[in-house]
Motif scaffolding. Structure first.
Motif, PDB file in Angstrom:
ATOM      1  N   THR A 150     -26.663  42.318   2.056  1.00  0.00           N
ATOM      2  CA  THR A 150     -27.142  41.567   3.221  1.00  0.00           C
ATOM      3  C   THR A 150     -26.446  40.217   3.338  1.00  0.00           C
ATOM      4  O   THR A 150     -26.137  39.763   4.446  1.00  0.00           O
ATOM      5  N   SER A 151     -26.186  39.566   2.212  1.00  0.00           N
ATOM      6  CA  SER A 151     -25.518  38.262   2.241  1.00  0.00           C
ATOM      7  C   SER A 151     -24.109  38.384   2.806  1.00  0.00           C
ATOM      8  O   SER A 151     -23.688  37.587   3.657  1.00  0.00           O
ATOM      9  N   ILE A 152     -23.372  39.371   2.330  1.00  0.00           N
ATOM     10  CA  ILE A 152     -22.007  39.572   2.832  1.00  0.00           C
ATOM     11  C   ILE A 152     -22.036  39.947   4.306  1.00  0.00           C
ATOM     12  O   ILE A 152     -21.230  39.457   5.107  1.00  0.00           O
ATOM     13  N   LEU A 153     -22.979  40.802   4.688  1.00  0.00           N
ATOM     14  CA  LEU A 153     -23.096  41.197   6.094  1.00  0.00           C
ATOM     15  C   LEU A 153     -23.372  39.980   6.970  1.00  0.00           C
ATOM     16  O   LEU A 153     -22.796  39.839   8.060  1.00  0.00           O
ATOM     17  N   TYR A 154     -24.241  39.099   6.501  1.00  0.00           N
ATOM     18  CA  TYR A 154     -24.571  37.900   7.266  1.00  0.00           C
ATOM     19  C   TYR A 154     -23.351  37.015   7.481  1.00  0.00           C
ATOM     20  O   TYR A 154     -23.116  36.505   8.590  1.00  0.00           O
ATOM     21  N   LEU A 155     -22.570  36.835   6.427  1.00  0.00           N
ATOM     22  CA  LEU A 155     -21.424  35.932   6.505  1.00  0.00           C
ATOM     23  C   LEU A 155     -20.245  36.527   7.269  1.00  0.00           C
ATOM     24  O   LEU A 155     -19.424  35.787   7.812  1.00  0.00           O
ATOM     25  N   LYS A 156     -20.143  37.841   7.308  1.00  0.00           N
ATOM     26  CA  LYS A 156     -18.969  38.484   7.897  1.00  0.00           C
ATOM     27  C   LYS A 156     -19.194  39.030   9.301  1.00  0.00           C
ATOM     28  O   LYS A 156     -18.232  39.435   9.972  1.00  0.00           O
ATOM     29  N   THR A 157     -20.434  39.078   9.779  1.00  0.00           N
ATOM     30  CA  THR A 157     -20.699  39.708  11.079  1.00  0.00           C
ATOM     31  C   THR A 157     -21.617  38.839  11.929  1.00  0.00           C
ATOM     32  O   THR A 157     -22.251  37.907  11.439  1.00  0.00           O
ATOM     33  N   ASN A 158     -21.721  39.198  13.198  1.00  0.00           N
ATOM     34  CA  ASN A 158     -22.661  38.511  14.086  1.00  0.00           C
ATOM     35  C   ASN A 158     -23.983  39.267  14.125  1.00  0.00           C
ATOM     36  O   ASN A 158     -24.137  40.353  13.551  1.00  0.00           O
ATOM     37  N   LYS A 181     -25.545  40.899  16.498  1.00  0.00           N
ATOM     38  CA  LYS A 181     -25.520  42.224  17.119  1.00  0.00           C
ATOM     39  C   LYS A 181     -25.038  43.279  16.134  1.00  0.00           C
ATOM     40  O   LYS A 181     -25.639  44.360  16.015  1.00  0.00           O
ATOM     41  N   THR A 182     -23.968  42.968  15.417  1.00  0.00           N
ATOM     42  CA  THR A 182     -23.430  43.914  14.439  1.00  0.00           C
ATOM     43  C   THR A 182     -24.440  44.189  13.331  1.00  0.00           C
ATOM     44  O   THR A 182     -24.597  45.333  12.881  1.00  0.00           O
ATOM     45  N   GLN A 183     -25.136  43.151  12.900  1.00  0.00           N
ATOM     46  CA  GLN A 183     -26.137  43.319  11.841  1.00  0.00           C
ATOM     47  C   GLN A 183     -27.237  44.289  12.271  1.00  0.00           C
ATOM     48  O   GLN A 183     -27.658  45.155  11.495  1.00  0.00           O
ATOM     49  N   LEU A 184     -27.703  44.154  13.499  1.00  0.00           N
ATOM     50  CA  LEU A 184     -28.748  45.049  13.993  1.00  0.00           C
ATOM     51  C   LEU A 184     -28.226  46.477  14.158  1.00  0.00           C
ATOM     52  O   LEU A 184     -28.952  47.444  13.906  1.00  0.00           O
ATOM     53  N   VAL A 217     -25.893  47.817  12.304  1.00  0.00           N
ATOM     54  CA  VAL A 217     -25.816  48.343  10.939  1.00  0.00           C
ATOM     55  C   VAL A 217     -27.198  48.771  10.457  1.00  0.00           C
ATOM     56  O   VAL A 217     -27.367  49.863   9.884  1.00  0.00           O
ATOM     57  N   ALA A 218     -28.208  47.924  10.694  1.00  0.00           N
ATOM     58  CA  ALA A 218     -29.572  48.268  10.274  1.00  0.00           C
ATOM     59  C   ALA A 218     -30.040  49.551  10.951  1.00  0.00           C
ATOM     60  O   ALA A 218     -30.593  50.446  10.294  1.00  0.00           O
ATOM     61  N   GLY A 219     -29.822  49.643  12.270  1.00  0.00           N
ATOM     62  CA  GLY A 219     -30.232  50.836  12.993  1.00  0.00           C
ATOM     63  C   GLY A 219     -29.509  52.075  12.495  1.00  0.00           C
ATOM     64  O   GLY A 219     -30.109  53.153  12.339  1.00  0.00           O
ATOM     65  N   SER A 220     -28.219  51.930  12.227  1.00  0.00           N
ATOM     66  CA  SER A 220     -27.422  53.067  11.742  1.00  0.00           C
ATOM     67  C   SER A 220     -27.921  53.540  10.378  1.00  0.00           C
ATOM     68  O   SER A 220     -27.995  54.746  10.117  1.00  0.00           O
ATOM     69  N   ILE A 221     -28.260  52.593   9.508  1.00  0.00           N
ATOM     70  CA  ILE A 221     -28.772  52.946   8.183  1.00  0.00           C
ATOM     71  C   ILE A 221     -30.079  53.715   8.306  1.00  0.00           C
ATOM     72  O   ILE A 221     -30.270  54.761   7.665  1.00  0.00           O
ATOM     73  N   LEU A 222     -30.992  53.210   9.129  1.00  0.00           N
ATOM     74  CA  LEU A 222     -32.310  53.836   9.238  1.00  0.00           C
ATOM     75  C   LEU A 222     -32.232  55.209   9.876  1.00  0.00           C
ATOM     76  O   LEU A 222     -32.885  56.161   9.417  1.00  0.00           O
ATOM     77  N   VAL A 223     -31.430  55.349  10.922  1.00  0.00           N
ATOM     78  CA  VAL A 223     -31.276  56.653  11.564  1.00  0.00           C
ATOM     79  C   VAL A 223     -30.525  57.611  10.643  1.00  0.00           C
ATOM     80  O   VAL A 223     -30.894  58.783  10.486  1.00  0.00           O
ATOM     81  N   GLY A 224     -29.461  57.115  10.013  1.00  0.00           N
ATOM     82  CA  GLY A 224     -28.689  57.954   9.108  1.00  0.00           C
ATOM     83  C   GLY A 224     -29.517  58.443   7.936  1.00  0.00           C
ATOM     84  O   GLY A 224     -29.413  59.618   7.530  1.00  0.00           O
ATOM     85  N   TYR A 225     -30.352  57.576   7.380  1.00  0.00           N
ATOM     86  CA  TYR A 225     -31.221  57.970   6.260  1.00  0.00           C
ATOM     87  C   TYR A 225     -32.209  59.059   6.706  1.00  0.00           C
ATOM     88  O   TYR A 225     -32.440  60.037   5.984  1.00  0.00           O
ATOM     89  N   GLY A 257     -33.929  44.210   4.346  1.00  0.00           N
ATOM     90  CA  GLY A 257     -33.305  42.906   4.158  1.00  0.00           C
ATOM     91  C   GLY A 257     -32.655  42.400   5.429  1.00  0.00           C
ATOM     92  O   GLY A 257     -32.729  41.209   5.751  1.00  0.00           O
ATOM     93  N   ILE A 258     -32.012  43.300   6.181  1.00  0.00           N
ATOM     94  CA  ILE A 258     -31.347  42.895   7.432  1.00  0.00           C
ATOM     95  C   ILE A 258     -32.377  42.441   8.459  1.00  0.00           C
ATOM     96  O   ILE A 258     -32.165  41.454   9.178  1.00  0.00           O
ATOM     97  N   LEU A 259     -33.497  43.143   8.550  1.00  0.00           N
ATOM     98  CA  LEU A 259     -34.541  42.740   9.502  1.00  0.00           C
ATOM     99  C   LEU A 259     -35.103  41.364   9.124  1.00  0.00           C
ATOM    100  O   LEU A 259     -35.383  40.535   9.995  1.00  0.00           O
ATOM    101  N   GLY A 260     -35.275  41.129   7.836  1.00  0.00           N
ATOM    102  CA  GLY A 260     -35.696  39.797   7.404  1.00  0.00           C
ATOM    103  C   GLY A 260     -34.663  38.752   7.771  1.00  0.00           C
ATOM    104  O   GLY A 260     -35.001  37.643   8.210  1.00  0.00           O
ATOM    105  N   MET A 261     -33.389  39.100   7.608  1.00  0.00           N
ATOM    106  CA  MET A 261     -32.295  38.193   7.947  1.00  0.00           C
ATOM    107  C   MET A 261     -32.280  37.893   9.441  1.00  0.00           C
ATOM    108  O   MET A 261     -31.998  36.762   9.870  1.00  0.00           O
ATOM    109  N   TYR A 262     -32.622  38.892  10.242  1.00  0.00           N
ATOM    110  CA  TYR A 262     -32.713  38.703  11.692  1.00  0.00           C
ATOM    111  C   TYR A 262     -33.796  37.684  12.036  1.00  0.00           C
ATOM    112  O   TYR A 262     -33.578  36.772  12.847  1.00  0.00           O
ATOM    113  N   ILE A 263     -34.954  37.823  11.400  1.00  0.00           N
ATOM    114  CA  ILE A 263     -36.043  36.873  11.656  1.00  0.00           C
ATOM    115  C   ILE A 263     -35.650  35.480  11.183  1.00  0.00           C
ATOM    116  O   ILE A 263     -35.965  34.467  11.829  1.00  0.00           O
TER     117      ILE A 263
END
Length: 423
Positions: free
Chosen positions: A174-182, A184-187, A189-197, A255-261
């Motif tokens: 999550t830390s690397i994702l936060y620093l490397k993406t905006n 929109k991209t973070q959300l 990624v989160a959506g893709s993970i949840l749907v993919g899982y 973690g990404i949803l927490g990062m969004y908040i």
């Protein structure tokens, strides 16, 4: 990376670590009030909220800990080392009771274990330079993993996954994702993970078991755990792990949803507008989680996608209420008790796991049966607390509350002396 603190977030963290201490330390595991137990399988009790709250809070804190988005090799190393330190704290808890040396037994062996525990805690929580932290984290990680896979009798079935291990992994990504993406991209990624899982768990056949399913021990996540970590899984199941490999993916979504908040809380707009945004988000997440529950049941052990949305929604609503009361209405007089818990979570998590193991290891004469020995923890509970209550549920809860009071005193001393232990 300069650090700002949000009082409401520290209070939320303090409440969560306090609840964790209570639910993890009953006087008897056979006498627990239902809200203080995990759901048997599908479903969600208040206890099932503790772990995702930790992951969510960690994600929320990232934008505050890294207000300037700057990523280079030095920053990457800081993130990696912190993740390793968290992971090693959890892995050492799995190894603590397995430590044996020179054939020692009883108090001498316990002394060796305690010295080792304090040494590991100092190495992983001490305020060293980044270079020293790196050497210590890597060294301890290699040593613990080597012991787990050494084939040595006492370490051959050491559990590799765990709560802190998962937190360390989620923090890293999550830390690397936060620093490397905006955002929109973070959300995305989160959506893709949840749907993919969900697609993996719901539609991929399970080798050796047949059709995809969400049942205990026969689902795809359980199969993967047993395939890759056979002999190093949760002792109560042995063939699958509630903090296993595949289910760590949706935990990253938490973690990404927490990062969004956290990023919403950092918006340069009036605080009341921030509270409105987070409140709406929280309610929407809860509703989405309940709807997805119809197809992919809310389940902590599987960390299902519906569980991610549902628990993140509840966490967001609670944090919004705290944010309004503390940071908007400025009503803070009641917060001190939770703050002393919230600023030192790692020291509590680590040693609140060590202390019960130590108390169970120290044997004394059983007052009722002089020919038998009993652990100090059992002595305190059975002979000091149980006689004070008619209902075993109350005596079990009383022990947990006394343990929490014990930790409150320690944490108050730390707080008064400005002692903060962090990875």
């Amino acid at each position: 990376m300069t650090k700002e603190r949000l009082t409401s977030l520290d209070v939320f963290r303090g409440f969560t670590i306090l609840l964790m201490t209570i639910v993890n330390n009953p006087g008897s595991w056979d006498a627990i009030y239902p809200p203080l137990e995990h759901a048997e399988w599908h479903g969600c009790t208040p206890t099932d909220l503790v772990f995702p709250f930790f992951v969510f809070i960690m994600g929320t804190a990232i934008p505050f800990a890294m207000p300037i988005k700057h990523f280079d090799s030095a920053v990457f190393n800081k993130i990696l080392v912190r993740s390793l330190r968290i992971f090693c704290l959890g892995l050492f808890l799995s190894c603590f009771s397995r430590i044996h040396i020179f054939g020692l037994e009883g108090i001498p062996l316990l002394a060796i274990r305690l010295v080792t525990a304090f040494g590991v805690a100092y190495a992983l929580l001490g305020n060293f330079s980044l270079k020293v932290k790196t050497y210590l984290a890597v060294g301890i990680f290699v040593a613990l993993i080597s012991l787990a896979f050494s084939g040595m009798e006492h370490f051959e079935d050491t559990r590799i996954p765990g709560v802190l291990q998962r937190i360390g992994i989620v923090y890293f990504f999550t830390s690397i994702l936060y620093l490397k993406t905006n955002l929109k991209t973070q959300l995305i990624v989160a959506g893709s993970i949840l749907v993919g899982y969900w697609l993996l768990m719901a539609f991929v056949p399970v080798p050796g078991f047949g059709e995809a399913n969400f049942e205990k021990g026969t689902n795809l996540a359980a199969w993967l755990d047993n395939l890759l970590l056979e002999g190093h899984l949760w002792a109560s199941s042995k063939t699958w792990d509630p903090e296993g490999i595949l289910s760590t993916l949706p935990a990253i979504g938490t973690g990404i949803l927490g990062m969004y908040i956290g990023q919403l809380l950092n918006l340069q707009i009036p605080k009341i507008e921030i509270a409105k945004k987070t409140a709406i988000t929280g309610v929407a997440l809860i509703i989405a989680g309940l709807i997805w529950n119809i197809f992919f049941p809310i389940n902590k052990s599987l960390w299902t996608s519906s569980y991610v949305l549902y628990t993140a929604g509840i966490a967001t609503v609670i944090l919004t209420l705290l944010y309004y009361v503390i940071d908007i209405a400025n009503y803070k007089k009641w917060t001190k008790f939770f703050l002393i818990w919230g600023v030192n979570p790692m020291i509590v998590f680590f040693f609140s796991g060590i202390i019960p193991r130590v108390m169970s290891s120290i044997k004394v004469q059983n007052p009722e049966i002089p020919s038998e020995e009993i652990g100090v923890q059992g002595l305190i509970y059975n002979h000091w607390i149980v006689p004070c209550f008619e209902n075993p549920l109350n005596s079990s809860l009383a022990y947990a509350l006394l343990y929490a009071i014990f930790w409150s005193i320690i944490l108050w001393i730390f707080y008064k002396n400005k002692l903060v232990f962090k990875v």
